[in-house]
Design a protein around this motif. Structure first.
Motif, PDB file in Angstrom:
ATOM      1  N   LEU A   6       0.823  -1.207   0.000  1.00 14.86           N
ATOM      2  CA  LEU A   6       0.000   0.000   0.000  1.00 14.86           C
ATOM      3  C   LEU A   6       0.861   1.262   0.000  1.00 14.86           C
ATOM      4  N   GLU A   7       1.973   1.225   0.710  1.00 20.21           N
ATOM      5  CA  GLU A   7       2.867   2.376   0.736  1.00 20.21           C
ATOM      6  C   GLU A   7       3.501   2.605  -0.635  1.00 20.21           C
ATOM      7  N   ALA A   8       3.869   1.525  -1.321  1.00 19.98           N
ATOM      8  CA  ALA A   8       4.435   1.651  -2.665  1.00 19.98           C
ATOM      9  C   ALA A   8       3.415   2.255  -3.625  1.00 19.98           C
ATOM     10  N   VAL A   9       2.177   1.839  -3.505  1.00 17.55           N
ATOM     11  CA  VAL A   9       1.122   2.398  -4.356  1.00 17.55           C
ATOM     12  C   VAL A   9       0.930   3.881  -4.050  1.00 17.55           C
ATOM     13  N   ALA A  10       0.935   4.238  -2.762  1.00 19.49           N
ATOM     14  CA  ALA A  10       0.776   5.637  -2.368  1.00 19.49           C
ATOM     15  C   ALA A  10       1.928   6.487  -2.892  1.00 19.49           C
ATOM     16  N   CYS A  11       3.130   5.961  -2.822  1.00 20.93           N
ATOM     17  CA  CYS A  11       4.305   6.680  -3.317  1.00 20.93           C
ATOM     18  C   CYS A  11       4.199   6.895  -4.827  1.00 20.93           C
ATOM     19  N   GLU A  12       3.823   5.856  -5.531  1.00 21.31           N
ATOM     20  CA  GLU A  12       3.659   5.956  -6.980  1.00 21.31           C
ATOM     21  C   GLU A  12       2.593   6.994  -7.320  1.00 21.31           C
ATOM     22  N   TYR A  13       1.509   6.984  -6.584  1.00 21.95           N
ATOM     23  CA  TYR A  13       0.417   7.929  -6.811  1.00 21.95           C
ATOM     24  C   TYR A  13       0.893   9.355  -6.550  1.00 21.95           C
ATOM     25  N   GLN A  14       1.650   9.573  -5.479  1.00 23.00           N
ATOM     26  CA  GLN A  14       2.142  10.909  -5.139  1.00 23.00           C
ATOM     27  C   GLN A  14       3.026  11.472  -6.244  1.00 23.00           C
ATOM     28  N   HIS A  15       3.790  10.621  -6.894  1.00 20.05           N
ATOM     29  CA  HIS A  15       4.780  11.103  -7.848  1.00 20.05           C
ATOM     30  C   HIS A  15       4.351  10.983  -9.301  1.00 20.05           C
ATOM     31  N   ARG A  16       3.179  10.488  -9.532  1.00 22.82           N
ATOM     32  CA  ARG A  16       2.759  10.301 -10.917  1.00 22.82           C
ATOM     33  C   ARG A  16       2.492  11.627 -11.602  1.00 22.82           C
ATOM     34  N   ASP A  17       2.029  12.631 -10.869  1.00 24.00           N
ATOM     35  CA  ASP A  17       1.696  13.917 -11.471  1.00 24.00           C
ATOM     36  C   ASP A  17       2.748  14.991 -11.235  1.00 24.00           C
ATOM     37  N   CYS A  18       3.801  14.681 -10.492  1.00 24.73           N
ATOM     38  CA  CYS A  18       4.778  15.723 -10.166  1.00 24.73           C
ATOM     39  C   CYS A  18       5.904  15.801 -11.191  1.00 24.73           C
ATOM     40  N   GLY A  19       5.889  14.913 -12.178  1.00 26.64           N
ATOM     41  CA  GLY A  19       6.920  14.946 -13.203  1.00 26.64           C
ATOM     42  C   GLY A  19       8.162  14.157 -12.858  1.00 26.64           C
ATOM     43  N   ALA A  20       8.185  13.537 -11.693  1.00 24.57           N
ATOM     44  CA  ALA A  20       9.348  12.742 -11.301  1.00 24.57           C
ATOM     45  C   ALA A  20       9.356  11.449 -12.112  1.00 24.57           C
ATOM     46  N   GLN A  21      10.412  11.243 -12.851  1.00 21.40           N
ATOM     47  CA  GLN A  21      10.546  10.015 -13.619  1.00 21.40           C
ATOM     48  C   GLN A  21      11.555   9.129 -12.930  1.00 21.40           C
ATOM     49  N   ASN A  22      11.259   7.834 -12.906  1.00 21.11           N
ATOM     50  CA  ASN A  22      12.135   6.872 -12.240  1.00 21.11           C
ATOM     51  C   ASN A  22      12.416   7.297 -10.807  1.00 21.11           C
ATOM     52  N   HIS A  23      11.380   7.682 -10.117  1.00 15.37           N
ATOM     53  CA  HIS A  23      11.509   8.159  -8.734  1.00 15.37           C
ATOM     54  C   HIS A  23      12.107   7.073  -7.852  1.00 15.37           C
ATOM     55  N   THR A  24      13.173   7.419  -7.170  1.00 14.84           N
ATOM     56  CA  THR A  24      13.807   6.461  -6.268  1.00 14.84           C
ATOM     57  C   THR A  24      13.896   7.015  -4.852  1.00 14.84           C
ATOM     58  N   GLY A  25      13.229   8.124  -4.593  1.00 10.95           N
ATOM     59  CA  GLY A  25      13.274   8.731  -3.264  1.00 10.95           C
ATOM     60  C   GLY A  25      12.529   7.912  -2.237  1.00 10.95           C
ATOM     61  N   ASN A  26      12.688   8.296  -1.007  1.00 10.99           N
ATOM     62  CA  ASN A  26      12.054   7.599   0.097  1.00 10.99           C
ATOM     63  C   ASN A  26      10.705   8.241   0.380  1.00 10.99           C
ATOM     64  N   CYS A  27       9.630   7.544   0.088  1.00  8.68           N
ATOM     65  CA  CYS A  27       8.282   8.051   0.334  1.00  8.68           C
ATOM     66  C   CYS A  27       7.801   7.499   1.663  1.00  8.68           C
ATOM     67  N   GLN A  28       7.830   8.307   2.666  1.00  5.30           N
ATOM     68  CA  GLN A  28       7.335   7.862   3.962  1.00  5.30           C
ATOM     69  C   GLN A  28       6.075   8.644   4.263  1.00  5.30           C
ATOM     70  N   ASN A  29       4.960   7.934   4.260  1.00  3.28           N
ATOM     71  CA  ASN A  29       3.670   8.580   4.405  1.00  3.28           C
ATOM     72  C   ASN A  29       3.180   8.655   5.840  1.00  3.28           C
ATOM     73  N   ASN A  30       3.806   7.929   6.743  1.00  3.58           N
ATOM     74  CA  ASN A  30       3.416   7.942   8.150  1.00  3.58           C
ATOM     75  C   ASN A  30       1.967   7.514   8.373  1.00  3.58           C
ATOM     76  N   PHE A  31       1.474   6.608   7.556  1.00  2.00           N
ATOM     77  CA  PHE A  31       0.143   6.059   7.743  1.00  2.00           C
ATOM     78  C   PHE A  31       0.165   4.987   8.822  1.00  2.00           C
ATOM     79  N   TRP A  32       1.282   4.298   8.907  1.00  2.00           N
ATOM     80  CA  TRP A  32       1.377   3.124   9.768  1.00  2.00           C
ATOM     81  C   TRP A  32       2.101   3.514  11.045  1.00  2.00           C
ATOM     82  N   ARG A  33       1.619   3.018  12.157  1.00  2.67           N
ATOM     83  CA  ARG A  33       2.302   3.323  13.418  1.00  2.67           C
ATOM     84  C   ARG A  33       2.683   2.040  14.111  1.00  2.67           C
TER      85      ARG A  33
END
Length: 71
Positions: free
Chosen positions: A44-71
């Motif tokens: 789910l976190e990978a999907v959220a990261c992909e969704y966050q970066h799909r419209d920002c123009g980041a191609q081949n995004h390899t950054g760390n997407c930490q959404n803090n959904f999980w505790r």
């Protein structure tokens, strides 16, 4: 809907209500092991990261997407 899809739907519903979901909460809700919950959270976190970066123009995004959904 298969088991995996139902689990995702259940977790996302809980996340919408509470804003965060713990491993123990997810284990209890889904009646699954810690390993299963951690795999589900990772997916789910990978999907959220992909969704966050799909419209920002980041191609081949390899950054760390930490959404803090999980505790």
């Amino acid at each position: 809907m298969n088991k995996s899809e139902k689990r995702e739907k259940d977790i996302l519903a809980l996340l919408r209500v509470s804003g965060t979901v713990s491993v123990s909460e997810a284990m209890s809700l889904l009646d699954v092991s810690e390993s299963t919950v951690r795999r589900l959270f990772a997916k789910l976190e990978a999907v959220a990261c992909e969704y966050q970066h799909r419209d920002c123009g980041a191609q081949n995004h390899t950054g760390n997407c930490q959404n803090n959904f999980w505790r």
